[in-house]
Design an enzyme around this catalytic site. Structure first.
Site, PDB file in Angstrom:
ATOM      1  N   ASN A 245      -3.178   9.622  -6.867  1.00  0.00           N
ATOM      2  CA  ASN A 245      -1.985  10.343  -6.787  1.00  0.00           C
ATOM      3  C   ASN A 245      -0.805   9.643  -6.724  1.00  0.00           C
ATOM      4  O   ASN A 245       0.412   9.959  -6.457  1.00  0.00           O
ATOM      5  CB  ASN A 245      -1.942  11.437  -5.858  1.00  0.00           C
ATOM      6  CG  ASN A 245      -3.160  12.416  -6.130  1.00  0.00           C
ATOM      7  OD1 ASN A 245      -3.066  13.128  -7.260  1.00  0.00           O
ATOM      8  ND2 ASN A 245      -3.963  12.727  -5.205  1.00  0.00           N
TER       9      ASN A 245
ATOM     10  N   SER B 160      -2.752   0.648  -4.172  1.00  0.00           N
ATOM     11  CA  SER B 160      -3.309   1.832  -3.629  1.00  0.00           C
ATOM     12  C   SER B 160      -4.581   2.510  -3.943  1.00  0.00           C
ATOM     13  O   SER B 160      -4.779   2.332  -5.257  1.00  0.00           O
ATOM     14  CB  SER B 160      -2.087   2.808  -3.584  1.00  0.00           C
ATOM     15  OG  SER B 160      -2.656   4.179  -3.218  1.00  0.00           O
ATOM     16  N   ALA B 161      -5.343   2.920  -3.217  1.00  0.00           N
ATOM     17  CA  ALA B 161      -6.615   3.505  -3.442  1.00  0.00           C
ATOM     18  C   ALA B 161      -6.290   4.851  -4.136  1.00  0.00           C
ATOM     19  O   ALA B 161      -7.156   5.621  -4.624  1.00  0.00           O
ATOM     20  CB  ALA B 161      -7.436   3.710  -2.148  1.00  0.00           C
ATOM     21  N   SER B 162      -5.263   5.483  -3.798  1.00  0.00           N
ATOM     22  CA  SER B 162      -4.975   6.957  -4.449  1.00  0.00           C
ATOM     23  C   SER B 162      -4.654   7.152  -6.080  1.00  0.00           C
ATOM     24  O   SER B 162      -4.126   6.209  -6.713  1.00  0.00           O
ATOM     25  CB  SER B 162      -3.460   7.386  -3.651  1.00  0.00           C
ATOM     26  OG  SER B 162      -3.067   8.553  -4.104  1.00  0.00           O
TER      27      SER B 162
ATOM     28  N   LYS C 210     -11.224  -0.882  -1.365  1.00  0.00           N
ATOM     29  CA  LYS C 210     -11.006  -1.921  -0.390  1.00  0.00           C
ATOM     30  C   LYS C 210     -12.067  -1.881   0.673  1.00  0.00           C
ATOM     31  O   LYS C 210     -12.601  -0.685   0.715  1.00  0.00           O
ATOM     32  CB  LYS C 210      -9.507  -1.352   0.336  1.00  0.00           C
ATOM     33  CG  LYS C 210      -8.010  -1.537  -0.656  1.00  0.00           C
ATOM     34  CD  LYS C 210      -7.238  -0.736   0.000  1.00  0.00           C
ATOM     35  CE  LYS C 210      -5.919  -0.639  -1.004  1.00  0.00           C
ATOM     36  NZ  LYS C 210      -4.726  -0.106  -0.361  1.00  0.00           N
TER      37      LYS C 210
ATOM     38  N   THR D  35       1.597  10.129   4.251  1.00  0.00           N
ATOM     39  CA  THR D  35       1.001  11.304   3.480  1.00  0.00           C
ATOM     40  C   THR D  35      -0.447  11.617   4.287  1.00  0.00           C
ATOM     41  O   THR D  35      -1.121  12.491   3.929  1.00  0.00           O
ATOM     42  CB  THR D  35       0.492  11.053   1.911  1.00  0.00           C
ATOM     43  OG1 THR D  35       0.221   9.484   2.225  1.00  0.00           O
ATOM     44  CG2 THR D  35       1.764  11.308   1.127  1.00  0.00           C
TER      45      THR D  35
ATOM     46  N   LYS E  97      -8.305   6.581   6.096  1.00  0.00           N
ATOM     47  CA  LYS E  97      -7.430   5.813   5.873  1.00  0.00           C
ATOM     48  C   LYS E  97      -7.879   4.753   4.837  1.00  0.00           C
ATOM     49  O   LYS E  97      -8.903   4.039   5.194  1.00  0.00           O
ATOM     50  CB  LYS E  97      -6.745   5.438   6.935  1.00  0.00           C
ATOM     51  CG  LYS E  97      -5.675   6.241   7.657  1.00  0.00           C
ATOM     52  CD  LYS E  97      -4.781   5.568   8.810  1.00  0.00           C
ATOM     53  CE  LYS E  97      -3.988   6.331   9.456  1.00  0.00           C
ATOM     54  NZ  LYS E  97      -3.333   5.859  10.519  1.00  0.00           N
ATOM     55  N   GLY E  98      -7.271   4.810   3.698  1.00  0.00           N
ATOM     56  CA  GLY E  98      -7.639   3.546   2.718  1.00  0.00           C
ATOM     57  C   GLY E  98      -8.818   3.922   2.091  1.00  0.00           C
ATOM     58  O   GLY E  98      -9.312   2.939   1.297  1.00  0.00           O
TER      59      GLY E  98
ATOM     60  N   ASP F  49       0.881  -1.068  -0.053  1.00  0.00           N
ATOM     61  CA  ASP F  49      -0.013  -0.104  -0.202  1.00  0.00           C
ATOM     62  C   ASP F  49       1.115   1.282   0.082  1.00  0.00           C
ATOM     63  O   ASP F  49       2.159   1.110   0.250  1.00  0.00           O
ATOM     64  CB  ASP F  49      -1.015  -0.177   1.274  1.00  0.00           C
ATOM     65  CG  ASP F  49      -1.800   1.204   1.457  1.00  0.00           C
ATOM     66  OD1 ASP F  49      -2.335   1.656   0.340  1.00  0.00           O
ATOM     67  OD2 ASP F  49      -1.612   1.781   2.467  1.00  0.00           O
ATOM     68  N   LEU F  50       0.331   2.276  -0.211  1.00  0.00           N
ATOM     69  CA  LEU F  50       1.299   3.622  -0.422  1.00  0.00           C
ATOM     70  C   LEU F  50       1.237   4.610   0.838  1.00  0.00           C
ATOM     71  O   LEU F  50       1.904   4.455   1.517  1.00  0.00           O
ATOM     72  CB  LEU F  50       0.883   4.317  -1.574  1.00  0.00           C
ATOM     73  CG  LEU F  50       1.536   5.715  -1.928  1.00  0.00           C
ATOM     74  CD1 LEU F  50       2.995   5.367  -2.104  1.00  0.00           C
ATOM     75  CD2 LEU F  50       1.044   6.468  -2.981  1.00  0.00           C
ATOM     76  N   ASP F  51      -0.172   5.097   1.025  1.00  0.00           N
ATOM     77  CA  ASP F  51      -0.236   5.864   2.043  1.00  0.00           C
ATOM     78  C   ASP F  51      -0.146   5.396   3.622  1.00  0.00           C
ATOM     79  O   ASP F  51      -0.999   4.385   3.642  1.00  0.00           O
ATOM     80  CB  ASP F  51      -1.561   6.830   1.990  1.00  0.00           C
ATOM     81  CG  ASP F  51      -1.599   7.365   0.673  1.00  0.00           C
ATOM     82  OD1 ASP F  51      -1.011   8.469   0.485  1.00  0.00           O
ATOM     83  OD2 ASP F  51      -2.260   7.265  -0.386  1.00  0.00           O
TER      84      ASP F  51
ATOM     85  N   ARG G  90     -10.962   9.047  -2.307  1.00  0.00           N
ATOM     86  CA  ARG G  90     -11.194  10.495  -2.400  1.00  0.00           C
ATOM     87  C   ARG G  90     -12.864  10.758  -2.337  1.00  0.00           C
ATOM     88  O   ARG G  90     -13.161  11.915  -1.199  1.00  0.00           O
ATOM     89  CB  ARG G  90     -10.563  11.290  -3.546  1.00  0.00           C
ATOM     90  CG  ARG G  90     -10.350  12.843  -3.133  1.00  0.00           C
ATOM     91  CD  ARG G  90      -9.913  13.490  -4.576  1.00  0.00           C
ATOM     92  NE  ARG G  90      -8.698  12.649  -4.894  1.00  0.00           N
ATOM     93  CZ  ARG G  90      -8.101  12.852  -6.238  1.00  0.00           C
ATOM     94  NH1 ARG G  90      -8.793  13.843  -6.923  1.00  0.00           N
ATOM     95  NH2 ARG G  90      -7.016  12.151  -6.529  1.00  0.00           N
TER      96      ARG G  90
ATOM     97  N   GLU H 242       0.021  -3.358   4.646  1.00  0.00           N
ATOM     98  CA  GLU H 242      -1.209  -2.408   4.735  1.00  0.00           C
ATOM     99  C   GLU H 242      -1.218  -1.552   6.112  1.00  0.00           C
ATOM    100  O   GLU H 242      -0.830  -2.468   7.205  1.00  0.00           O
ATOM    101  CB  GLU H 242      -2.265  -3.261   4.560  1.00  0.00           C
ATOM    102  CG  GLU H 242      -3.260  -3.007   3.058  1.00  0.00           C
ATOM    103  CD  GLU H 242      -3.664  -1.561   2.922  1.00  0.00           C
ATOM    104  OE1 GLU H 242      -3.849  -0.798   3.870  1.00  0.00           O
ATOM    105  OE2 GLU H 242      -4.238  -1.207   1.707  1.00  0.00           O
ATOM    106  N   ASP H 243      -1.746  -0.472   5.924  1.00  0.00           N
ATOM    107  CA  ASP H 243      -2.056   0.246   7.545  1.00  0.00           C
ATOM    108  C   ASP H 243      -3.494   0.384   7.898  1.00  0.00           C
ATOM    109  O   ASP H 243      -3.772   1.065   8.927  1.00  0.00           O
ATOM    110  CB  ASP H 243      -1.315   1.473   7.263  1.00  0.00           C
ATOM    111  CG  ASP H 243      -1.882   2.628   6.413  1.00  0.00           C
ATOM    112  OD1 ASP H 243      -2.272   2.138   5.211  1.00  0.00           O
ATOM    113  OD2 ASP H 243      -1.927   3.718   6.876  1.00  0.00           O
TER     114      ASP H 243
HETATM  115  C1  G6P Z   1      -5.193   6.414   0.394  1.00  0.00           C
HETATM  116  C2  G6P Z   1      -5.571   7.039   1.676  1.00  0.00           C
HETATM  117  C3  G6P Z   1      -6.830   7.903   1.731  1.00  0.00           C
HETATM  118  C4  G6P Z   1      -7.286   8.362   0.485  1.00  0.00           C
HETATM  119  C5  G6P Z   1      -7.056   7.695  -0.843  1.00  0.00           C
HETATM  120  C6  G6P Z   1      -7.302   8.467  -2.094  1.00  0.00           C
HETATM  121  O1  G6P Z   1      -6.050   5.120   0.407  1.00  0.00           O
HETATM  122  O2  G6P Z   1      -5.055   6.333   2.688  1.00  0.00           O
HETATM  123  O3  G6P Z   1      -6.930   8.767   2.848  1.00  0.00           O
HETATM  124  O4  G6P Z   1      -8.238   9.152   0.358  1.00  0.00           O
HETATM  125  O5  G6P Z   1      -5.623   7.145  -0.917  1.00  0.00           O
HETATM  126  O6  G6P Z   1      -6.438   9.235  -2.389  1.00  0.00           O
HETATM  127  P1  G6P Z   1      -6.173  10.224  -3.587  1.00  0.00           P
HETATM  128  O7  G6P Z   1      -4.638  10.807  -3.335  1.00  0.00           O
HETATM  129  O8  G6P Z   1      -6.523   9.615  -4.667  1.00  0.00           O
HETATM  130  O9  G6P Z   1      -6.919  11.256  -2.980  1.00  0.00           O
HETATM  131 MG    MG Z   2      -2.757   3.133   3.546  1.00  0.00          MG
END
Ligand code: G6P
Ligand code: MG
Length: 220
Positions: A118, A114-116, A145, A17, A45-46, A9-11, A49, A169-170
């Site tokens: 970014n 990752s769910a991000s 997730k 972040t 977390k996780g 996982d990333l964040d 957006r 994973e966190d």
């Molecule tokens: C991760 C973080 C979340 C965040 C999600 C989407 O899972 O833990 O807190 O909302 O990514 O990130 P983004 O960068 O796409 O807004």
């Molecule tokens: Mg995370």
């Protein structure tokens, strides 16, 4: 089961972040006239957006038309990206490079899950993008997730069976996603919160190379 690939996982796992997400969400909440606490940020977390904004507006008791909702999503992300812009390799969490380096040295494939949306720019900023054999992020998935989709796509991209993948994973939803994917789950953070994980560590400094070796050699 013998581990032959690792998914990060990333964040909260590779970089912290969550503090930048928090500052950006707090700014929006304050603009809308209510407080947003660090404790409430734990719920984010996780979480995608879009879902984060839904929860934030619930906290503030605010309802919004779709157009306004979308504008706030953009505004929050623009603020978040200002923090990301300033990131460098010094923000990689302790001993993550030790683990990544160990796996790379042994030619063990690694992926990001990752769910991000970014994820790529963040990995670029901290100079870890070239280390990953596959990246699966918020742009690639349709189910959040704890659905296993993100990790199953990662396994597919690495060409490794899910049961031979290990996930770091966190987030509770992330551990559940790994378990739902039939992968070996490693919780990074509070063991009480991440009690569903197969293994728990507070951070990567607690993960020994001997432990990783044992995952790669155990036959069940
Ligand atoms: C991760 C973080 C979340 C965040 C999600 C989407 O899972 O833990 O807190 O909302 O990514 O990130 P983004 O960068 O796409 O807004
Ligand atoms: Mg995370």
């Amino acid at each position: 089961m013998r581990a032959s690939a690792f998914v990060f996982d990333l964040d909260g796992v590779i970089v912290d972040t969550a503090k930048y997400h928090y500052l950006a969400w707090k700014k929006l909440a304050n603009e809308l006239g209510f407080e947003f606490t660090k404790e409430q940020n734990e719920l984010f977390k996780g979480v995608s957006r879009k879902r984060c904004l839904e929860i934030l507006l619930d906290i503030g008791g605010i309802t919004a038309a779709q157009e306004q909702f979308d504008r706030w999503m953009v505004e929050k992300n623009e603020d978040y990206l200002e923090y990301i812009e300033k990131m460098d390799a010094s923000e990689i969490l302790p001993d993550v490079p030790k683990v990544v380096g160990f796996l790379k040295d042994r030619n063990i494939p690694i992926a990001l899950g990752s769910a991000s949306k970014n994820a790529r720019p963040i990995l670029e900023k901290v100079k870890l993008l070239p280390s990953f054999d596959a990246i699966v992020d918020g742009n690639d998935v349709s189910k959040a997730k704890p659905d296993p989709e993100v990790f199953l796509i990662a396994a597919q991209k690495l060409n490794v069976a899910p049961e031979n993948c290990v996930v770091f994973e966190d987030a509770v939803a992330g551990i559940q996603a790994a378990n739902n994917a039939d992968m070996i789950s490693i919780g990074i953070g509070d063991a009480q919160i991440l009690s569903e994980a197969d293994y728990n560590f507070n951070d990567f400094t607690e993960i020994s190379l001997a432990f990783l070796e044992s995952l790669m050699s155990v036959q069940a």
